[in-house]
Write a protein that holds these residues in place. Sequence first.
Motif, PDB file in Angstrom:
ATOM      1  N   VAL A 316       0.841  -1.198   0.000  1.00 34.38           N
ATOM      2  CA  VAL A 316       0.000   0.000   0.000  1.00 34.38           C
ATOM      3  C   VAL A 316       0.880   1.254   0.000  1.00 34.38           C
ATOM      4  N   GLN A 317       1.895   1.228   0.826  1.00 35.22           N
ATOM      5  CA  GLN A 317       2.807   2.375   0.896  1.00 35.22           C
ATOM      6  C   GLN A 317       3.530   2.572  -0.437  1.00 35.22           C
ATOM      7  N   TRP A 318       3.922   1.462  -1.024  1.00 33.80           N
ATOM      8  CA  TRP A 318       4.611   1.538  -2.322  1.00 33.80           C
ATOM      9  C   TRP A 318       3.702   2.200  -3.354  1.00 33.80           C
ATOM     10  N   ARG A 319       2.465   1.759  -3.417  1.00 32.59           N
ATOM     11  CA  ARG A 319       1.553   2.300  -4.437  1.00 32.59           C
ATOM     12  C   ARG A 319       1.354   3.804  -4.257  1.00 32.59           C
ATOM     13  N   ALA A 320       1.145   4.224  -3.017  1.00 33.07           N
ATOM     14  CA  ALA A 320       0.936   5.656  -2.766  1.00 33.07           C
ATOM     15  C   ALA A 320       2.205   6.450  -3.085  1.00 33.07           C
ATOM     16  N   THR A 321       3.336   5.873  -2.749  1.00 34.37           N
ATOM     17  CA  THR A 321       4.605   6.570  -2.962  1.00 34.37           C
ATOM     18  C   THR A 321       4.908   6.703  -4.447  1.00 34.37           C
ATOM     19  N   VAL A 322       4.653   5.651  -5.184  1.00 31.06           N
ATOM     20  CA  VAL A 322       4.940   5.668  -6.613  1.00 31.06           C
ATOM     21  C   VAL A 322       3.953   6.572  -7.344  1.00 31.06           C
ATOM     22  N   ALA A 323       2.740   6.639  -6.862  1.00 28.59           N
ATOM     23  CA  ALA A 323       1.745   7.474  -7.531  1.00 28.59           C
ATOM     24  C   ALA A 323       1.914   8.952  -7.221  1.00 28.59           C
ATOM     25  N   ARG A 324       2.521   9.272  -6.088  1.00 27.48           N
ATOM     26  CA  ARG A 324       2.469  10.670  -5.651  1.00 27.48           C
ATOM     27  C   ARG A 324       3.799  11.269  -5.220  1.00 27.48           C
ATOM     28  N   ARG A 325       4.826  10.441  -5.051  1.00 31.48           N
ATOM     29  CA  ARG A 325       6.081  10.962  -4.488  1.00 31.48           C
ATOM     30  C   ARG A 325       7.307  10.474  -5.247  1.00 31.48           C
TER      31      ARG A 325
END
Lengths: 684, 684
Positions: A316-325
């Motif tokens: 979950v953290q990976w997905r958010a990080t890749v999408a936004r950071r």
Amino acid sequence: MNAPSSQPSQPDGRSQPSRLRLPSEQSGRPVVPSRGRLRPLGLNEVRISGGFWGHRQEVNASATLEHCLTWMNRLGWIGNFRSAARDDEPWPRAGREFSDSEIYKLSEAMAWEIGRTGNGRVRKWLAELTDIVGAAQKPDGYLNTAFDGPGQQPRYTDLEWGHELYCYGFLIQAAVAHTRVAGVAPAPDQGQHQGEDDSALLHIARRAADHICDVFGPDRKPGICGHAEIEMALVELARLTGEQRYLDQARLFVERHGQQTLADIEFGRAYYQDDVPVRHATVLRGHAVRALYLAAGAVDVAVETGDDELLEAVQVQWRATVARRTYLTGGMGSRHQDEAYGEDFFLPPDRAYSETCAGVASVMLNWRLLLATGEPRYADLTERTLYNVIATSPAADGKTFFYANTLHQRVRGTVPDPDRISPRALSSLRAPWFAVSCCPNNIARTLASLQAYLATADDDGIQIHQYADAEISTSLADGRDIALRVRTRYPDDGDVVVQVMGGRQRSDSAGRSASDTRPWTLSLRVPAWADDGAWLTMPDGQRRPVSPGMVDVNWAFSSGDEVRLELPVRPRWIEADPRVDAVRGTAAVERGPVVMCAESVDLPDDLDVDSVCVDPTVAPTEHDGQVTVAGSLVDTERDDDAWPYRESGSRPPAQGRPAEITLIPYHSWAERGPSTMRVWLPTI
Amino acid sequence: MNAPSSQPSQPDGRSQPSRLRLPSEQSGRPVVPSRGRLRPLGLNEVRISGGFWGHRQEVNASATLEHCLTWMNRLGWIGNFRSAARDDEPWPRAGREFSDSEIYKLSEAMAWEIGRTGNGRVRKWLAELTDIVGAAQKPDGYLNTAFDGPGQQPRYTDLEWGHELYCYGFLIQAAVAHTRVAGVAPAPDQGQHQGEDDSALLHIARRAADHICDVFGPDRKPGICGHAEIEMALVELARLTGEQRYLDQARLFVERHGQQTLADIEFGRAYYQDDVPVRHATVLRGHAVRALYLAAGAVDVAVETGDDELLEAVQVQWRATVARRTYLTGGMGSRHQDEAYGEDFFLPPDRAYSETCAGVASVMLNWRLLLATGEPRYADLTERTLYNVIATSPAADGKTFFYANTLHQRVRGTVPDPDRISPRALSSLRAPWFAVSCCPNNIARTLASLQAYLATADDDGIQIHQYADAEISTSLADGRDIALRVRTRYPDDGDVVVQVMGGRQRSDSAGRSASDTRPWTLSLRVPAWADDGAWLTMPDGQRRPVSPGMVDVNWAFSSGDEVRLELPVRPRWIEADPRVDAVRGTAAVERGPVVMCAESVDLPDDLDVDSVCVDPTVAPTEHDGQVTVAGSLVDTERDDDAWPYRESGSRPPAQGRPAEITLIPYHSWAERGPSTMRVWLPTI
């Protein structure tokens, strides 16, 4: 867990020297999960034979390893161990408090290089480093040249910044690497060192690991390190040795993050991920390298302990990080101040931090997630990061490096003094060494082990995730030996040909010969960027369009059979989500997995890149390998003394002259002297 | 230079206590150049009687001064002086190494407040602080609670970071302020303290200044302070006392910058302006507050020594800095890491630093340049900085502050703990106090002396640079007394009426009465932003359009005559130079001198500001004081897990719903709880 035979630890928690009889599935691999969707292949199973990465591995072997060794000798970072070994009176220590870790990172790089080529000179270096390091270890296993000596701060009194556990982590990773290549390394190519003790480094690492467990174990000192790293190292040591205690300790360290045992510093506890427990966090945050190392360690712990909740949390953290950071390059870390992720969509291209080591750490995390899940998104990000961060940091000669990898260089820098250490992120040119010099050594260990990240196996067959000229030979789950040759000029060219070779011609345990033609599955990754125009040609010549993801070729392969993947590496315009405010009104060009850039040395009249405007309604063109885009050039010296904000509509439009703008791969910029550069180009 | 009578320094370089007989042109003014285009007016000559700034002065007096005093008592920063005065054995020091300077900044603020209102409570506080500070001074004049005591680092062993000379600078400024108000302060409004020694603070400051000259004078220790500040303080002390030695020392410090006597730190010597000599630099660079304080000191030195080359050098730097390194708000400093200017046109609105103290320092520099040259551009930038940085930092209640002043807040922050110190630049809400707490005290001294920055005089008449409800009474060069009343609701309203009053009815030295009606010149600044629709009405009712710059009304004024200036404060769209990459594709709104912003609390459905798009082809509207712009609102939760970069043209356009977007003055944001905010709004 999958425990290979080893000497158990002694009752006092200290292990004795042991020569592991390494099972073949442990050998030559940086990461060896006991379960997971995919099985890694070893350095003895995959060899990069040339091309883009083959060349970089050669430069790494011939130039970078010695470069790092020389600098660390010259600066006294290696000498620190000699001084610490004497342990009699105060001595002047060289380098930052974490410099020990650099010797360990280089040791790991050397271990992989030994595994790759058997290089005897490197064997000798590593043996010497191991002797020097081992002599500084205290009787109880403690080992750090910055603490605990005469006149030094006592051990473990500065977990926030001391980096003691961080240093152990790299020591352990080096020892694991050395142990895993010992059985598979090619014969030395020169200067044979018979009788050298391949287990010496492991012995040091185990004594350190036992010491760590004694000090930080359950019901002992409830601390964590301010810089994550020890977690994944301990898991790998547990995988190597079968020692449950190391895994337990790694899990403890992972779970202790977010318990707020570290001080609330100015950057906040998010800086070292001590703000929120790993399993409750929703995005990577704080110092990017710390965050990624911790996430990698958490995946290791989750896989070994069957903790699917923890694994899912990291995903979950990976997905958010890749999408936004995450930058277009795959780079992570938007801030210089704390080398940290920014808020969502805070991704300024100018002064991007995108630390090289964060790229290395991202590759490590993605590899673990790929092995655990088999999802090609992780290999996609790995590819992007390899071509645009890992390949960008070292110069072509392997002797200077970017520490930070900005996407927009506004001013021409000055050439760093080749004989002095450089500030880590000030220059627009690669520097030979830094006061904080994690990146060169981290690049070295990544390149030396790169072949391990190309392909995997599972019960159905072989998966190829990254494309390079390579030879792959392994055994299928049913015991059949498979040999493949990958031929490609990727990423210059999009054609990848995988040829099934005769393989090793021995029979398997059931007596079947290698000419056994029962079907198995060759899976090839179609990158996410190749969503328009990828084609696959089967061994029978049948050609069909394929979409991003893993393409499976289930086939009764015969020796000589070929599978051909054609990837559309034509240059293409890219635009960002409108929420990435800093690049609004601009476009970038990618060519295959390679991010392109404009560099001032390719512009006429000594113009800077900020004079460039482009027209993304006209497709980029490519002739003889030269990529150009339509645009215009504006004199940037206009109105240099005026207040830069005016009533809308009152500014006369800038007069540009039409021009074809040459673009080059971002990873090859700054090789031609001081220049300005930008990836995101303002649109007309 | 213009030397008032004073006791000369003793031959040993130490001055004796002296009670200056202050000439009237010295009294009540923060800066008193001995030459220059314009002559400053004193606190006894200008009084702000209400309105925007009058209210803020009252809040400053009634809330902020005590707030700062309370915090510094509570944290032990004042107690440090008591401990240092004992000087017997090591004691635990509170605060950062430069905390002494905060007591001095507050002392200066108190001095101006005494000058403004005669407040007896403040007199008492300042007398007590002066006693406490004085007791800690060493026999040789050295005064710093962080160095030189038992167990502390020896004095002047860390010029890079020690801030010893920086602290003296504020001590001297406080003493100069206190001396200059002593003769002009209104009678105490309560708790008279007859017999208090108004010269005590000056005595301390002179002993310190003499000590500095002894240690750092020609042929002595060739150092400078890592944080400029002492330079302008020493010039002002020279102006006050007539002591040439202080001016010489200030000049020496200015000239030593750029000689590279300080260490080459990671940020480079540009951080403390030790990279290039002041007279050779072309732009402000490095730490913004350091750069601005140094530039202000250089102007002071240039003016007093007639060094026109140095004055011109600072003006060149100012022009380049304002054209390329300044935010729309007037804020300066683009980087968090080193609190520094960025490269040209590196002005990210998100994570803008724009330190409050840099705003204060910019006002100080602009005031000096205005006095020296008379050019209205300096008052223009002062106005912009006052309304959008100085007015932004303190909350309406004067008890919380912004340290950094971002132009785009992406996430809603948390309310700072009212009882704890806050990190200096992490929160989206104002905080009561900071570990580095220069900004509250700097705001306090600026607001307490603000009336001094409104108007000037020259041989021809009076110039009004900043508009506020005010009363001005001074004497013309020919000795005539002039009294003016300024009435305005500026900046809410653009009408400014200047009425000539009877003035003080005494006769001048030549026996002419105040009814003398020979012409003199009243000059009014038409701000640069008012380039469309500014009108002037003469005393005879004649009305004419006027352009930005100084408008001169040469008139034989009679008591009751009015001059009316109408400034077009209608809201207007602003766009940035295309080289300000970070705001490409956006527009901002200004209303008069006030920068506007969108804040999430004004949006429907709890939306964040990043959902806002605006249409700058439609003029902003204003009804009942409420400014709105046409635009649309987009759901920002779209595609939150997708890779944010796509092939151009492949992204479906975001679906926004038309909306009228409310804007508020930027200086009033974050008064309604956690919110998101942006100044630069994406255009449709």
